[in-house]
Design a protein around this motif. Structure first.
Motif, PDB file in Angstrom:
ATOM      1  N   TYR A 192       0.837  -1.197   0.000  1.00 46.39           N
ATOM      2  CA  TYR A 192       0.000   0.000   0.000  1.00 46.39           C
ATOM      3  C   TYR A 192       0.873   1.247   0.000  1.00 46.39           C
ATOM      4  O   TYR A 192       1.915   1.304   0.645  1.00 46.39           O
ATOM      5  CB  TYR A 192      -0.893   0.017   1.238  1.00 46.39           C
TER       6      TYR A 192
ATOM      7  N   ASN B  60      -1.608   3.746  -4.556  1.00 45.69           N
ATOM      8  CA  ASN B  60      -2.435   2.544  -4.687  1.00 45.69           C
ATOM      9  C   ASN B  60      -3.821   2.773  -4.105  1.00 45.69           C
ATOM     10  O   ASN B  60      -4.003   3.594  -3.208  1.00 45.69           O
ATOM     11  CB  ASN B  60      -1.785   1.356  -3.962  1.00 45.69           C
ATOM     12  N   GLU B  61      -4.790   2.054  -4.617  1.00 46.39           N
ATOM     13  CA  GLU B  61      -6.135   2.136  -4.066  1.00 46.39           C
ATOM     14  C   GLU B  61      -6.193   1.391  -2.738  1.00 46.39           C
ATOM     15  O   GLU B  61      -5.396   0.499  -2.465  1.00 46.39           O
ATOM     16  CB  GLU B  61      -7.136   1.515  -5.046  1.00 46.39           C
ATOM     17  N   CYS B  62      -7.163   1.774  -1.900  1.00 43.31           N
ATOM     18  CA  CYS B  62      -7.405   1.022  -0.667  1.00 43.31           C
ATOM     19  C   CYS B  62      -7.712  -0.423  -1.031  1.00 43.31           C
ATOM     20  O   CYS B  62      -8.501  -0.683  -1.947  1.00 43.31           O
ATOM     21  CB  CYS B  62      -8.607   1.606   0.082  1.00 43.31           C
TER      22      CYS B  62
ATOM     23  N   CYS C 219      -8.886   4.680   3.480  1.00 44.26           N
ATOM     24  CA  CYS C 219      -9.859   5.520   2.779  1.00 44.26           C
ATOM     25  C   CYS C 219     -11.203   5.574   3.511  1.00 44.26           C
ATOM     26  O   CYS C 219     -12.013   6.466   3.253  1.00 44.26           O
ATOM     27  CB  CYS C 219     -10.074   5.039   1.347  1.00 44.26           C
TER      28      CYS C 219
END
Length: 224
Positions: free
Chosen positions: A44, A48-50, A90
């Motif tokens: 992470y 990067n996305e959750c 997030c």
């Protein structure tokens, strides 16, 4: 499909498990997957996305920030049985700083889908409390890391690290490089190398390539 024995492990580490309704429990069980990460992989970062909430089965994670000059400052480390909530930051509106999470070793974990965890945290106060309680606990770890960097002499910080590693591995022989230590305690490799040489001259430890053997723990403790 998560097996029954695996669910026992998962439920024992999620204190909101028995506070879920039948439908919530069913949704959660259907949205937990096994994941694995190779040593050194970035799990992470801000780019990067959750990915969701991670519960470590084996291995471990290192959570750190990067200084402007690229120096890594370790905030805390996670071991088997620990939950990584920042990989789902997030859903935590109060978390605004950028962190990186790497696998410290080959790691197996259980991943709770971010959509499912977000939904449950909104409709079940026990899930929400779990998320914030976990985040607050890690904030204490962050404050301890910052306190060491800002207010402690380097020899004391290094002594604390070595003693913690001995306790963690249950061995006075530590398989670790100077570069790794520098990343863990937020310093430069050259500084670590110099202080380890001082410790060696004092009979506290001895070194060989990639290995540090602590010979006198009592002397280390006196530095703290």
């Amino acid at each position: 499909m998560i097996e029954k024995e695996e669910l026992k492990f998962i439920s024992s580490h999620l204190d909101f498990w028995d506070k879920l309704s039948a439908s919530e429990l069913n949704e959660l069980e259907n949205n937990i997957t096994r994941v694995s990460f190779k040593k050194g992989v970035n799990i992470y970062s801000k780019d990067n996305e959750c990915i969701g909430v991670l519960l470590i089965k084996s291995g471990g994670f290192r959570v750190y920030i990067l200084s402007e000059d690229g120096r890594e400052i370790t905030l805390y480390r996670l071991s088997p049985g620990d939950t990584c909530i920042l990989s789902a930051s997030c859903i935590l509106n109060s978390i605004t700083f950028d962190v990186h999470i790497d696998a410290e070793a080959d790691t197996e974990a259980y991943l709770i889908n971010i959509g499912t965890f977000s939904k449950l945290s909104k409709q079940n106060v026990y899930v929400e409390n779990f998320a914030y309680k976990n985040a607050v606990g890690r904030f204490s770890d962050v404050m301890w890391a910052m306190e060491q960097i800002l207010f402690m002499s380097f020899d004391k910080r290094l002594a604390i690290f070595l003693l913690d590693e001995i306790a963690k591995t249950n061995s006075t022989e530590l398989h670790i490089t100077h570069e790794q230590i520098a990343k863990y305690i937020g310093s430069a490799r050259e500084v670590v190398s110099r202080m380890l040489k001082v410790f060696q001259s004092q009979g506290i430890l001895e070194q060989s390539r990639g290995v540090i053997r602590v010979l006198d723990k009592s002397k280390l403790r006196k530095l703290i």
